[in-house]
Write an enzyme that holds these catalytic residues in place. Structure first.
Site, PDB file in Angstrom:
ATOM      1  N   SER A 159      -6.963  72.662  74.760  1.00 39.55           N
ATOM      2  CA  SER A 159      -6.098  73.824  74.534  1.00 39.55           C
ATOM      3  C   SER A 159      -4.605  73.488  74.563  1.00 39.55           C
ATOM      4  O   SER A 159      -3.780  74.368  74.805  1.00 39.55           O
ATOM      5  CB  SER A 159      -6.396  74.915  75.574  1.00 39.55           C
ATOM      6  OG  SER A 159      -6.212  74.429  76.893  1.00 39.55           O
ATOM      7  N   CYS A 160      -4.252  72.226  74.300  1.00 39.41           N
ATOM      8  CA  CYS A 160      -2.825  71.863  74.302  1.00 39.41           C
ATOM      9  C   CYS A 160      -2.063  72.630  73.220  1.00 39.41           C
ATOM     10  O   CYS A 160      -0.909  73.018  73.424  1.00 39.41           O
ATOM     11  CB  CYS A 160      -2.643  70.361  74.142  1.00 39.41           C
ATOM     12  SG  CYS A 160      -3.406  69.653  72.662  1.00 39.41           S
ATOM     13  N   GLY A 161      -2.697  72.855  72.073  1.00 34.38           N
ATOM     14  CA  GLY A 161      -2.041  73.590  71.000  1.00 34.38           C
ATOM     15  C   GLY A 161      -1.797  75.038  71.388  1.00 34.38           C
ATOM     16  O   GLY A 161      -0.707  75.580  71.150  1.00 34.38           O
TER      17      GLY A 161
END
Length: 227
Positions: A56-58
């Site tokens: 979920s870095c984006g």
């Protein structure tokens, strides 16, 4: 897909918040003293939405820009992640993770725009707004927020590691040459993402010179009489 969404929501349901802390004390001859203090961890993730999952870095990077660059204080990584899942191919996301196209589609669903550009370093240095960049960090593709690009250093808001400072050469070695910007009417021109703190350092004028009371208080020490 139903169970996948439930799993994601479970991972993100717990929110950890840190209360504001105040250091108070008294300095003889100077009166009472009070100062807001911030832990090193809080400083590390200042103005950065921390990612809660490996993929979920984006979503966290996008949430950071929407929260601090556009003043959407209520936005969370969970909201962005679930919103991106609604406009993405879940099977592709499972295999490859989210893409800039997924971010663009999500922003379109929020009446905003996302634009990706392939630019050179000189153009990147002229960018005056926070942007999302993709780094290849040890073979791992990772989205981060580029907060500021100076002549010798690049200030990043990393949703996994917090605020980071990379040298010019280290950044250009990791960066894929693409920058993704968010465009919307509510952008705050003087937002805090544009003013990252300098790197935490241990700085003394002389290793043999003791610090003054005022300097010790700045480091977070509290005065106490030694009996």
């Amino acid at each position: 897909m139903k169970y996948q969404l439930i799993f994601v929501m479970t991972l993100l349901s717990s929110q950890v918040t840190a209360a504001d802390m105040m250091l108070t004390g008294m300095i003889p001859g100077m009166g009472n003293y009070s100062k807001n203090i911030q832990s090193i961890r809080e400083r590390k993730f200042e103005f950065v939405v921390q990612q809660k999952t490996d993929f979920s870095c984006g979503a966290a990077s996008l949430a950071s820009i929407l929260k601090y660059g556009y003043g959407n204080e209520s936005i969370t990584e969970e909201q962005v992640l679930l919103g991106m899942l609604k406009v993405s191919d879940v099977e592709v996301v499972q295999q490859q993770g989210f893409s800039l196209l997924d971010m663009k589609r999500y922003l379109n669903s929020q009446s905003m725009r996302g634009r990706g550009y392939r630019v050179g370093v000189e153009e990147l240095q002229q960018l005056k707004i926070p942007a999302i960049v993709l780094l290849n960090d040890g073979g791992y593709s990772h989205f981060v927020v580029m907060r500021r690009f100076s002549e010798h250093q690049v200030y990043l808001g990393d949703p996994a590691l917090g605020n980071r400072i990379l040298s010019y050469d280290e950044f250009t070695d990791k960066w894929n040459g693409i920058v993704f910007v968010v465009i919307g009417n509510q952008y705050i021109k003087d937002n805090p993402l544009l003013y990252p703190r300098a790197q935490l350092t241990y700085n003394m004028l002389s290793p043999m010179q003791p610090l003054s009371d005022a300097e010790l208080l700045e480091f977070g020490f509290e005065y106490a009489d030694m009996l």
